[in-house]
Structures are given as C-alpha cells and as structure tokens.
Design a protein around this motif. Structure first.
Motif, PDB file in Angstrom:
ATOM      1  N   ASN A   1      45.052  61.236  55.586  1.00 32.68           N
ATOM      2  CA  ASN A   1      43.906  62.037  55.980  1.00 32.68           C
ATOM      3  C   ASN A   1      43.339  62.681  54.715  1.00 32.68           C
ATOM      4  OD1 ASN A   1      45.506  64.425  55.434  1.00 32.68           O
ATOM      5  ND2 ASN A   1      46.449  64.147  57.464  1.00 32.68           N
ATOM      6  N   PHE A   2      42.351  63.523  54.863  1.00 30.98           N
ATOM      7  CA  PHE A   2      41.718  64.088  53.679  1.00 30.98           C
ATOM      8  C   PHE A   2      42.717  64.860  52.823  1.00 30.98           C
ATOM      9  CE2 PHE A   2      39.525  67.393  51.298  1.00 30.98           C
ATOM     10  CZ  PHE A   2      38.548  66.652  50.641  1.00 30.98           C
ATOM     11  N   MET A   3      43.574  65.641  53.478  1.00 36.94           N
ATOM     12  CA  MET A   3      44.523  66.475  52.741  1.00 36.94           C
ATOM     13  C   MET A   3      45.559  65.632  51.990  1.00 36.94           C
ATOM     14  SD  MET A   3      45.409  69.575  51.949  1.00 36.94           S
ATOM     15  CE  MET A   3      44.651  70.654  53.186  1.00 36.94           C
ATOM     16  N   THR A   4      46.198  64.682  52.704  1.00 37.17           N
ATOM     17  CA  THR A   4      47.230  63.859  52.049  1.00 37.17           C
ATOM     18  C   THR A   4      46.615  62.926  51.012  1.00 37.17           C
ATOM     19  OG1 THR A   4      47.097  62.218  53.845  1.00 37.17           O
ATOM     20  CG2 THR A   4      48.775  63.949  54.029  1.00 37.17           C
ATOM     21  N   GLY A   5      45.395  62.447  51.290  1.00 32.75           N
ATOM     22  CA  GLY A   5      44.706  61.583  50.335  1.00 32.75           C
ATOM     23  C   GLY A   5      44.397  62.330  49.045  1.00 32.75           C
ATOM     24  N   TYR A   6      43.836  63.522  49.193  1.00 31.45           N
ATOM     25  CA  TYR A   6      43.495  64.347  48.035  1.00 31.45           C
ATOM     26  C   TYR A   6      44.752  64.687  47.219  1.00 31.45           C
ATOM     27  CZ  TYR A   6      41.987  68.493  45.403  1.00 31.45           C
ATOM     28  OH  TYR A   6      41.738  69.396  44.402  1.00 31.45           O
ATOM     29  N   LYS A   7      45.783  65.129  47.926  1.00 36.26           N
ATOM     30  CA  LYS A   7      47.014  65.527  47.248  1.00 36.26           C
ATOM     31  C   LYS A   7      47.712  64.332  46.606  1.00 36.26           C
ATOM     32  CE  LYS A   7      51.119  68.401  48.032  1.00 36.26           C
ATOM     33  NZ  LYS A   7      51.908  69.145  49.044  1.00 36.26           N
ATOM     34  N   GLY A   8      47.704  63.185  47.291  1.00 34.34           N
ATOM     35  CA  GLY A   8      48.354  61.989  46.756  1.00 34.34           C
ATOM     36  C   GLY A   8      47.702  61.505  45.472  1.00 34.34           C
ATOM     37  N   ILE A   9      46.361  61.447  45.469  1.00 37.39           N
ATOM     38  CA  ILE A   9      45.639  60.994  44.276  1.00 37.39           C
ATOM     39  C   ILE A   9      45.835  61.975  43.117  1.00 37.39           C
ATOM     40  CG2 ILE A   9      43.381  60.463  43.293  1.00 37.39           C
ATOM     41  CD1 ILE A   9      44.382  58.373  45.250  1.00 37.39           C
TER      42      ILE A   9
ATOM     43  N   GLY B   1      51.284  62.122  48.933  1.00 35.66           N
ATOM     44  CA  GLY B   1      50.614  63.363  49.299  1.00 35.66           C
ATOM     45  C   GLY B   1      51.433  64.231  50.240  1.00 35.66           C
ATOM     46  N   GLY B   2      52.642  63.783  50.585  1.00 31.73           N
ATOM     47  CA  GLY B   2      53.540  64.584  51.404  1.00 31.73           C
ATOM     48  C   GLY B   2      53.326  64.456  52.893  1.00 31.73           C
ATOM     49  N   GLY B   3      52.683  63.372  53.342  1.00 31.15           N
ATOM     50  CA  GLY B   3      52.438  63.178  54.765  1.00 31.15           C
ATOM     51  C   GLY B   3      52.855  61.797  55.245  1.00 31.15           C
ATOM     52  N   ASP B   4      52.709  61.558  56.532  1.00 30.13           N
ATOM     53  CA  ASP B   4      53.049  60.262  57.125  1.00 30.13           C
ATOM     54  C   ASP B   4      51.819  59.379  57.299  1.00 30.13           C
ATOM     55  OD1 ASP B   4      55.768  60.931  57.351  1.00 30.13           O
ATOM     56  OD2 ASP B   4      55.378  62.016  59.232  1.00 30.13           O
ATOM     57  N   THR B   5      50.675  59.994  57.504  1.00 30.99           N
ATOM     58  CA  THR B   5      49.432  59.240  57.682  1.00 30.99           C
ATOM     59  C   THR B   5      48.383  59.754  56.702  1.00 30.99           C
ATOM     60  OG1 THR B   5      48.684  60.794  59.393  1.00 30.99           O
ATOM     61  CG2 THR B   5      49.871  58.819  60.121  1.00 30.99           C
TER      62      THR B   5
END
Length: 493
Positions: A305-313, A299-303
């Motif tokens: 969170n809602f944003m990285t989780g959403y983007k990663g999935i 998701g483009g992050g290090d930890t």
C-alpha cells in the motif's frame, strides 16, 4: 591594515624553507608502517574505521613536521578545507550510487542480470564463460567481493565437478570480477580513483576502457584456448541457483530498460548525479511494478500500500536491505547497503583528504613531486613510478584502498605539472592499485578471495590474467604514447 596583514602572511611563507626529501617522506613512511601493522592486527575489519584513524595520525605527523618548518596551523587547515571541498561532488555521487544499488536489488534488476548471465554457461568454453558471468555480475553489483562470495563459489564447484583446475577457475572468476569492479560506477574503488586524482567518475570510466578492453579481450582469448586444450567431463548444473532466483524475484527482460536508460543518459553526457538519480527513481518504480511483495516486506508489511511502498523504497535507498532466498549462497548477493553502505568509503576519503591537505600545506607533496619528476624524466617514467608506488603499497600497506589513496594524492600535482589530464592518473591507479591487490596473499583482498574460494593465492595467481596483465598494459600504452590525454587548458593555450 589589510595590506599590512597580507605582507605579514607573505613574510611567514617566505620564512618556510623547502623540506628535505626525507622530511617530506617521513609522514608517508610512518603512515605506511602504521597501516601495515593495523591491517595485520585488524585484517578485513581495518576498513571499518581504524585505517581512517591511522590516516589522521599520519596527518598529525605531517603537521608536526610543518610546525618545525614554521607552517601555521591555519595554513594547514586551509589546505585541508580546500581538499575536502574538492571531493564534495564525488561524495554525493557515492551516496547516490548506494541509493541506486538498493533500488536495483529490490526491483530485480541485479538478480535478472545474474539469472541471464548464468545461462550462457557451456562446458566447452567454461573458463571464458566464468570471466563473462563474473564480469556482468560485478558490473551490476560494483563488488568483486560479492561476486566472488556468491557466483564465484558456485562456479568453483562447477569447475571442480568438470575436473578443471581450481586455480584456473579461480583465476577466471577473479579476472571477470575485477574487470567489472574496475568499470562499474557502483564500485567504491572506481569512485575513489578519480576523487584522488581530481577527475570525474564517468570520464574516468570511459578513459579506463582504453587499456581495460584490450586486457580483458586478451584474457578471454587465453581462457578460450585453455578451454579447448584441457579435458573436462560432466555437466554444468545451475538449475538450483536459477530456481532460487526465480523463487525470490519476478525475472523479466523488461527490467533492463532501467540500466539502458542510465547508459543512454551517460552516453548523452548527462551530469552523473542526474543519471544516477533517474536510475534510482526508475529502479524504485520498477520495484513497485514487478516486485510488490518484496517492497511490502522491506516496508514492514504483508501487502503493498502507500505506506509500505513508501517505506520499502526509502529503506532500500538509505539503509541495508536484503531479500530472502532459499539458497544460502545467494543470501549475500541479495542484499544492498544503500546510502549508509557508502559512509565507510566517504569516511576514508575525508580522512585521506586531511592527510593529503596537511601534506600539501607543509610543502611535502610538492617536494616529493619535485623528486619524482627529477627521476621520471619522461611521461613513461611518471606512469612507471605510479605503478611501482601502487604495487609497493599493496604489498606493504596490504590494502587496495590505500594503494589508490596515497599514490593518488602524491602524484596528482606531478601529472598536472606535466600537463596530463587527471584521467591518466586515475586510470593508472586502477590498472595497478585496484587489480593487483588480489595477487598478494597478505593483502586484505588476497586473503579474502583465497578464503572465500578455497584456493590459495599461489594456485590462482598465474591464471588471474586480467589482474597481472592490467599494469603491464598501462605501461605499454604509456611507452608507446597511445591515448595519453592532455589537460584541456594546455591545448587551448
């Protein structure tokens, strides 16, 4: 006025004489020649788009034949539209299969299958274990190519350390890999065959087990016997691979709840799209629970969170994603292409439907079918003609996809005319088109696997038992009339 137009349309149809067999075969012959040359020029890259365009050129040749026979452009395009429309369900399933493979990778489901599969290795039954491991991994990934390029390479190295013939090990690897490739709903060929035959994915997979299970059991028995008759020395060291998997993923048996849920839905005859959608969403949920760092990275992050989780999935579902590994041999296995990775196969299907639709519209397929039926006086003859066509295209066109697409489109009506369910055709296409491609050195599959495993086709050909036994098995079942499924409407009538 409507009646007058209708009568005019009927008059135009009546003017169309029946094609001669050579006129009907001309587009097919030209198509095969062009495809063979195209594969010779582009090699493995032929599937990236050039083969698809060649199918359109083949359709153009068929259209020219149609124009000389006074078939209107509108009539041909109407058949193309109907053909493309008939594949809409299969195309959606292909997209969902790509989505599922993405979430099953980042959740650790596929790596866990590999992890536990590798641990069943035993020197005494090494060859049989190779079949089982590659079968499990290929079912999980839907790709014989990925299985061969990753675990297959590792098994070749282990076999060489044990003093076992490389040809034997490669044959065992490919037998298992193609067994999984045939039965996995993630496999593009497994989706392609029922699409060409006019069947449904999970019904096709279920019907394939009738010939595939006896074939793989026979293969395993032969490899078990071989395992007890050859001398081997050394130990099977998979510790490095297992450690690399553990370093990249959280491995736990809880992850198997997801594939178990999908299998349960399939057994309960849930719609395929629903089963795959639920499997995809559950894979995403389990990824968030068990692999939060991986999801965050994708998701483009290090930890997380809602944003990285959403983007990663969503990235895993839609586009190519990969998980870093300290083992280069596992890098290809720890990647998935998502829905975008299925676009090449979808493109191929649409172009094949254009070719097939025009062939339908000009009456070429019905003419070829008529000739085939006149030669194939029995049901066995029809099955044998299908097997022969698949083998011929694997040899001449040098590509397993085309060995499914062209015979599938040509024989679909012949099977329907014999009141045979489309599963008979789709199973035969896989039993002869998919698995034999690896036995031909100049076929894209034969060239690929030979290069990846470092073993010549002639060295492993005899030991790829599952691959050459599959078409024989389907002919035996056809000759004996075992489990030949008829059209439901025929039984009801």
């Amino acid at each position: 006025m409507p009646d007058k137009n209708k009568n005019k349309h009927l008059e135009n149809i009546n003017e169309n004489r029946e094609l001669s067999i050579w006129e009907a075969l001309l587009p097919v012959i030209i198509l095969v020649i062009m495809l063979a040359y195209n594969v010779f020029v582009f090699g493995d890259e032929a599937l990236s788009g050039s083969n698809q365009f060649i199918l359109l050129i083949g359709g153009a040749v068929a259209a020219i034949v149609g124009f000389f026979n006074k078939v209107s452009y509108k009539q041909m395009m109407a058949e193309v539209a109907e053909n493309v429309k008939s594949t809409s369900g299969a195309l959606l399933i292909l997209l969902m299969v790509g989505a599922l493979s993405g979430t099953w990778l980042i959740s650790g489901i596929i790596p866990s299958m590999i992890y536990y599969g590798l641990q069943i290795l035993n020197p005494t039954i090494f060859l049989a274990a190779c079949v089982v491991i590659c079968a499990v991994i290929s079912i999980a990934t839907g790709s014989s190519w990925t299985t061969s390029a990753t675990v297959g390479i590792a098994l070749i190295g282990i076999g060489e350390a044990l003093g076992i013939s490389l040809g034997m090990t490669a044959g065992a690897v490919l037998s298992g890999a193609y067994f999984g490739d045939k039965l996995s709903p993630l496999s593009d060929t497994t989706n392609l065959a029922p699409t060409m035959a006019g069947g449904e994915l999970f019904s096709h997979i279920k019907y394939m087990t009738i010939t595939t299970i006896p074939t793989i059991v026979t293969t395993l028995v032969v490899f078990i016997i071989l395992g007890f008759t050859i001398d081997s020395s050394g130990t099977t060291d998979t510790a490095a691979i297992l450690a690399s998997i553990e370093n990249s993923f959280t491995i736990t048996s809880w992850l198997f709840l997801v594939p178990a849920a999908v299998i349960f839905l399939i057994v309960k005859k849930a719609p395929p799209l629903l089963a795959l959608l639920i499997g995809t969403l559950l894979g995403g949920v389990f990824a968030l629970i068990f692999q939060p760092n991986i999801v965050a990275t994708i998701g483009g992050g290090d930890t997380l969170n809602f944003m990285t989780g959403y983007k990663g999935i969503l990235n895993a579902i839609t586009v190519k994603t990969s998980v870093a590994s300290d083992n280069t041999a596992l890098s290809a296995l720890f990647s998935a292409k998502g829905m975008a990775g299925m676009l090449g196969t979808i493109w191929l299907i649409i172009c094949a439907m254009v070719f097939g639709g025009i062939m339908d519209g000009i009456g070429a397929l019905s003419r070829i079918t008529k000739s085939l039926l006149s030669l194939a006086k029995t049901t066995f003859g029809l099955f044998a003609s299908t097997v022969g066509s698949c083998l011929a295209l694997n040899i001449t066109a040098s590509d397993q996809y085309l060995a499914i697409v062209v015979p599938g489109k040509m024989f679909a009506k012949a099977y329907a005319d014999r009141s045979l369910a489309p599963e008979n055709l789709s199973r035969t296409l896989e039993d002869s088109g998919t698995v034999t491609s690896v036995l031909i050195p100049w076929n894209t599959c034969g060239a690929y696997h030979s290069g990846v495993l470092g073993v010549s086709v002639f060295d492993y050909m005899f030991y790829a038992i599952f691959n050459w036994l599959s078409p024989i098995m389907t002919l035996i079942f056809a000759a004996l009339g075992i489990k030949i499924k008829e059209l439901t409407t025929t039984k009801e009538a």
